[in-house]
Design a protein around this motif. Structure first.
Motif, PDB file in Angstrom:
ATOM      1  N   GLN A  89      -0.428  62.677  40.019  1.00  0.00           N
ATOM      2  CA  GLN A  89       0.129  62.721  41.086  1.00  0.00           C
ATOM      3  C   GLN A  89       0.351  61.569  42.507  1.00  0.00           C
ATOM      4  O   GLN A  89       0.343  61.685  43.281  1.00  0.00           O
ATOM      5  CB  GLN A  89      -0.483  64.133  42.706  1.00  0.00           C
TER       6      GLN A  89
ATOM      7  N   PRO B 217      -2.262  69.176  42.163  1.00  0.00           N
ATOM      8  CA  PRO B 217      -1.883  68.291  40.938  1.00  0.00           C
ATOM      9  C   PRO B 217       0.011  68.405  41.119  1.00  0.00           C
ATOM     10  O   PRO B 217       0.387  67.787  40.550  1.00  0.00           O
ATOM     11  CB  PRO B 217      -2.294  69.247  40.254  1.00  0.00           C
ATOM     12  N   ASP B 218       0.298  69.219  41.790  1.00  0.00           N
ATOM     13  CA  ASP B 218       1.529  69.593  42.169  1.00  0.00           C
ATOM     14  C   ASP B 218       2.168  68.560  43.749  1.00  0.00           C
ATOM     15  O   ASP B 218       3.124  69.002  44.001  1.00  0.00           O
ATOM     16  CB  ASP B 218       1.635  71.707  42.497  1.00  0.00           C
TER      17      ASP B 218
ATOM     18  N   GLU C 212       2.226  65.134  45.920  1.00  0.00           N
ATOM     19  CA  GLU C 212       2.429  63.294  45.282  1.00  0.00           C
ATOM     20  C   GLU C 212       2.066  62.577  46.866  1.00  0.00           C
ATOM     21  O   GLU C 212       2.153  62.853  47.748  1.00  0.00           O
ATOM     22  CB  GLU C 212       3.977  63.305  45.268  1.00  0.00           C
TER      23      GLU C 212
ATOM     24  N   GLY D  62       0.176  70.792  47.176  1.00  0.00           N
ATOM     25  CA  GLY D  62       1.848  70.647  46.981  1.00  0.00           C
ATOM     26  C   GLY D  62       3.022  69.620  48.195  1.00  0.00           C
ATOM     27  O   GLY D  62       3.820  70.152  47.573  1.00  0.00           O
TER      28      GLY D  62
END
Length: 386
Positions: free
Chosen positions: A292, A266-267, A269, A243
């Motif tokens: 991402q 996936p959460d 960046e 994340g």
């Protein structure tokens, strides 16, 4: 006081006691109060060397033409062009590969000591594949008659080579028989499938469990084992949380971004900053399954001020000159927990490490890889932490 003209030793043959290795593919000797940078020598040797370049100041450059007393580790060069007046590509064909790695380690340690005030033991690690046939990307110069070849040392002269032993066997001779536009450059790439590309594509490359299709001229490491080696170090040292946010500066086609994406999940960046539009296009295609990963096309110094937030980790793989003061200051102002710095020049890395240390970041880890056997070049990775 002698004038510049009187100090010109060009073409003079000197008998020298060779001192330590220096950054740049030569060793240091002294003669009549002047420094002589000597190619094709090893520390501790006694040699005859011809002066090939002299600007009249405190130093000149020379090439060995005869060895009176050889150092342990001297070997017969595998290429006839690795000599005085020869090719500029290989600096240490006259040294056993293990000795060459020791010389490179000494250079990195000396640069860290001199430029960053850091005393640190250094090892330059061997990559798989040996010292010959490793260079899977070769850029040939073309002379005024359209003949391709390699450039002489510190010269624009194009040498009429028949082959190059650090390129994969059998790849260059057919290319060298062709004629090209005078003054042009020709890139020869051997891709991961063994296909040979002469200025065309796409070239298939694989690393970190992924595949890229690269357009002509798009950067990929020349040693086939280096991309995986660097990706593994980034995966270990980045330690980006699930994340979290990671920046991949000078990110190319996203080799490190692919690794960082797996860390943040996936959460998270991953922001890739790269100035070469074709590299960005190829990277977007290769990492299309990783939403991402976001891309910014432009020079890092121009894009960085527009990036928002605080990254958990920054991975930077700058060009040979390094990051420099302005970028180091800008990155430290964002207070990342970790900076993974990939460098192809030990002096630039040492200067950047000193700048980071002045801003409160310490050199936590350091590794180096002999990604360019028989040359003075090698790749280093540093982990910097507050």
């Amino acid at each position: 006081m002698k004038t510049v003209k009187e100090l010109d030793w060009t073409d003079r043959v000197l008998e020298l006691e060779v001192g330590p290795v220096a950054h740049g593919g030569h060793c240091v000797a002294r003669h009549e109060g002047r420094v002589v940078f000597v190619r094709h020598a090893l520390p501790g040797e006694r040699v005859l060397a011809v002066v090939v370049e002299d600007g009249g100041g405190g130093f000149c450059r020379a090439d060995v033409v005869a060895v009176r007393e050889a150092a342990p580790g001297r070997v017969q060069p595998p290429c006839a062009w690795a000599r005085a007046g020869g090719c500029g590509g290989c600096d240490f064909q006259h040294a056993d590969p293990a000795v060459t790695r020791e010389l490179k380690a000494a250079v990195l340690a000396e640069q860290l000591r001199r430029l960053a005030g850091i005393e640190r033991a250094v090892e330059v690690e061997e990559l798989p594949g040996g010292a010959l046939g490793w260079r899977h990307r070769v850029r040939l110069a073309v002379d005024e008659l359209g003949r391709p070849g390699l450039r002489a040392h510190r010269s624009h002269d194009v040498l009429p080579i028949a082959d190059c032993p650090i390129a994969p066997a059998g790849v260059l001779p057919p290319v060298l028989e062709h004629r090209f536009t005078p003054g042009a450059e020709v890139e020869v790439v051997v891709d991961a499938d063994g296909a040979v590309h002469v200025g065309d594509g796409p070239a298939v490359q694989r690393a970190a469990g992924r595949e890229w299709l690269l357009s002509p001229g798009v950067f990929w490491q020349v040693h086939p084992a280096l991309a995986d080696a660097l990706a593994a170090v980034v995966a270990e040292w980045a330690a980006a949380p699930a994340g979290g946010t990671a920046w991949d500066l000078y990110g190319g086609v996203g080799l490190f971004a692919s690794v960082l994406a797996g860390l943040v999940g996936p959460d998270g960046e991953v922001v890739v900053v790269e100035s070469a539009a074709r590299a960005v296009a190829d990277g977007r295609a290769a990492l299309a399954d990783l939403p991402q990963v976001g891309w910014r096309t432009g020079r890092v110094e121009h894009v960085l001020p527009g990036l928002t937030g605080r990254p958990d980790v920054v991975v930077a793989d700058p060009p040979r000159r390094g990051l420099g003061r302005e970028l180091v200051d800008a990155l430290c102002a964002r207070e990342p927990e970790r900076v993974v710095h990939v460098a192809c020049d030990p002096a630039a890395l040492a200067r950047d490490v000193a700048l980071f240390e002045a801003r409160g970041y310490r050199l936590a880890e350091l590794r180096a890889f002999d990604a360019f056997p028989m040359t003075h070049h090698f790749e280093s990775v540093a982990l910097l932490m507050p």
